[in-house]
Design a protein around this motif. Sequence first.
Motif, mmCIF file in Angstrom:
data_model
loop_
_atom_site.group_PDB
_atom_site.id
_atom_site.type_symbol
_atom_site.label_atom_id
_atom_site.label_comp_id
_atom_site.label_asym_id
_atom_site.label_seq_id
_atom_site.Cartn_x
_atom_site.Cartn_y
_atom_site.Cartn_z
ATOM 1 N N MET A 1 0.846 -1.164 0.000
ATOM 2 C CA MET A 1 0.000 0.000 0.000
ATOM 3 C C MET A 1 0.897 1.235 0.000
ATOM 4 S SD MET A 1 -3.072 1.264 0.056
ATOM 5 C CE MET A 1 -4.233 0.034 0.526
ATOM 6 N N ALA A 2 0.656 2.151 -0.893
ATOM 7 C CA ALA A 2 1.447 3.372 -0.976
ATOM 8 C C ALA A 2 1.301 4.185 0.302
ATOM 9 C CB ALA A 2 1.013 4.196 -2.179
ATOM 10 N N THR A 3 2.439 4.718 0.757
ATOM 11 C CA THR A 3 2.456 5.537 1.960
ATOM 12 C C THR A 3 2.895 6.939 1.584
ATOM 13 O OG1 THR A 3 3.084 3.588 3.231
ATOM 14 C CG2 THR A 3 3.383 5.712 4.291
ATOM 15 N N GLU A 4 2.007 7.910 1.798
ATOM 16 C CA GLU A 4 2.305 9.293 1.440
ATOM 17 C C GLU A 4 3.021 9.980 2.587
ATOM 18 O OE1 GLU A 4 0.003 13.226 -0.267
ATOM 19 O OE2 GLU A 4 -1.028 11.314 -0.178
ATOM 20 N N PHE B 1 17.291 3.876 -4.117
ATOM 21 C CA PHE B 1 18.197 2.729 -4.096
ATOM 22 C C PHE B 1 17.727 1.599 -3.192
ATOM 23 C CE2 PHE B 1 19.612 5.736 -0.877
ATOM 24 C CZ PHE B 1 19.666 4.942 0.249
ATOM 25 N N ASN B 2 16.608 1.773 -2.544
ATOM 26 C CA ASN B 2 16.140 0.838 -1.532
ATOM 27 C C ASN B 2 14.933 0.063 -2.062
ATOM 28 O OD1 ASN B 2 15.938 -0.433 0.910
ATOM 29 N ND2 ASN B 2 15.156 1.331 2.020
ATOM 30 N N PHE B 3 15.191 -0.969 -2.855
ATOM 31 C CA PHE B 3 14.092 -1.705 -3.476
ATOM 32 C C PHE B 3 14.440 -3.183 -3.593
ATOM 33 C CE2 PHE B 3 16.914 -0.545 -6.893
ATOM 34 C CZ PHE B 3 16.916 -1.645 -7.734
ATOM 35 N N ARG C 1 5.396 -14.658 -15.853
ATOM 36 C CA ARG C 1 5.542 -14.631 -14.410
ATOM 37 C C ARG C 1 4.971 -13.299 -13.910
ATOM 38 N NH1 ARG C 1 8.041 -18.751 -15.790
ATOM 39 N NH2 ARG C 1 10.141 -19.457 -15.432
ATOM 40 N N THR C 2 4.686 -13.241 -12.632
ATOM 41 C CA THR C 2 4.309 -11.991 -11.987
ATOM 42 C C THR C 2 5.573 -11.408 -11.371
ATOM 43 O OG1 THR C 2 2.084 -12.778 -11.525
ATOM 44 C CG2 THR C 2 2.880 -10.922 -10.213
ATOM 45 N N VAL C 3 5.907 -10.177 -11.759
ATOM 46 C CA VAL C 3 7.096 -9.502 -11.241
ATOM 47 C C VAL C 3 6.628 -8.346 -10.374
ATOM 48 C CG1 VAL C 3 9.191 -8.223 -11.843
ATOM 49 C CG2 VAL C 3 8.460 -10.168 -13.252
ATOM 50 N N THR C 4 7.126 -8.293 -9.153
ATOM 51 C CA THR C 4 6.757 -7.267 -8.193
ATOM 52 C C THR C 4 7.994 -6.474 -7.795
ATOM 53 O OG1 THR C 4 5.029 -8.725 -7.339
ATOM 54 C CG2 THR C 4 5.629 -6.839 -5.978
ATOM 55 N N ILE C 5 7.921 -5.157 -7.926
ATOM 56 C CA ILE C 5 9.003 -4.273 -7.509
ATOM 57 C C ILE C 5 8.505 -3.508 -6.290
ATOM 58 C CG2 ILE C 5 10.482 -2.321 -8.150
ATOM 59 C CD1 ILE C 5 9.028 -4.153 -10.971
ATOM 60 N N LYS C 6 9.235 -3.633 -5.187
ATOM 61 C CA LYS C 6 8.834 -2.981 -3.941
ATOM 62 C C LYS C 6 9.851 -1.914 -3.571
ATOM 63 C CE LYS C 6 6.588 -7.038 -1.925
ATOM 64 N NZ LYS C 6 6.607 -7.978 -0.788
ATOM 65 N N LEU C 7 9.369 -0.678 -3.443
ATOM 66 C CA LEU C 7 10.194 0.410 -2.917
ATOM 67 C C LEU C 7 10.070 0.370 -1.403
ATOM 68 C CD1 LEU C 7 11.920 2.963 -3.392
ATOM 69 C CD2 LEU C 7 9.778 4.253 -3.443
ATOM 70 N N LEU C 8 11.197 0.193 -0.723
ATOM 71 C CA LEU C 8 11.175 0.029 0.726
ATOM 72 C C LEU C 8 11.378 1.356 1.434
ATOM 73 C CD1 LEU C 8 13.361 -3.191 1.011
ATOM 74 C CD2 LEU C 8 10.882 -3.008 0.709
ATOM 75 N N ASN C 9 10.932 1.406 2.678
ATOM 76 C CA ASN C 9 11.163 2.588 3.510
ATOM 77 C C ASN C 9 12.542 2.475 4.166
ATOM 78 O OD1 ASN C 9 10.858 0.791 5.676
ATOM 79 N ND2 ASN C 9 8.724 1.357 5.997
ATOM 80 N N MET D 1 5.866 1.724 -1.728
ATOM 81 C CA MET D 1 5.077 1.581 -2.964
ATOM 82 C C MET D 1 5.421 0.254 -3.602
ATOM 83 S SD MET D 1 4.939 5.274 -4.887
ATOM 84 C CE MET D 1 3.723 4.740 -6.085
ATOM 85 N N THR D 2 4.492 -0.256 -4.382
ATOM 86 C CA THR D 2 4.681 -1.534 -5.069
ATOM 87 C C THR D 2 4.182 -1.420 -6.499
ATOM 88 O OG1 THR D 2 4.351 -2.728 -2.988
ATOM 89 C CG2 THR D 2 4.102 -3.997 -5.013
#
Length: 150
Positions: A1-4, A12-14, A93-101, A111-112
């Motif tokens: 879930m996106a966090t505003e 660089f954190n993904f 395939r399902t590819v998921t990119i996650k931006l981490l805090n 965000m994903t």
Amino acid sequence: MATERPNPYSNFNFVVEIDNEEVLGFSEVTGLDSETTPVEYREGSDPTSAMRQLPGTEKYSPVTLKRGITGSLYLWNWRKEARDGGTTFPPTRTVTIKLLNEKHDRNAPAMTWVLTNAWPTKLTGPTLSAKGNEFAVEQLDLIHERLDVS
């Protein structure tokens, strides 16, 4: 879930997951965009000469993943499936990119981006040079049918 929040996240954190599994580490992801091509339309009885622009086909750019070569054949084997026509074609395939805090919490990403029915269209090997000291990097280009962001 996106966090505003008021300050932007670091790029660089993904992490990248393929079919819900983090199988490889990537150093760069590009091409996370979508575009709707407008369709021009005008009714014959319309007294104005203005064309209306209605939503048309949704288009997605190829997503490019780059990583340092570690000896893993995962990407090559996936590309080989696409090239040779495995049990299903294309081998999606399902590819998921996650931006981490800043806490690096993989279960609560900032965000994903989810690529649905992604498959490798191109795998580029490294540029090798005895003159340099850079890492050997490979690049994977993915085609996909849908991009969702949360």
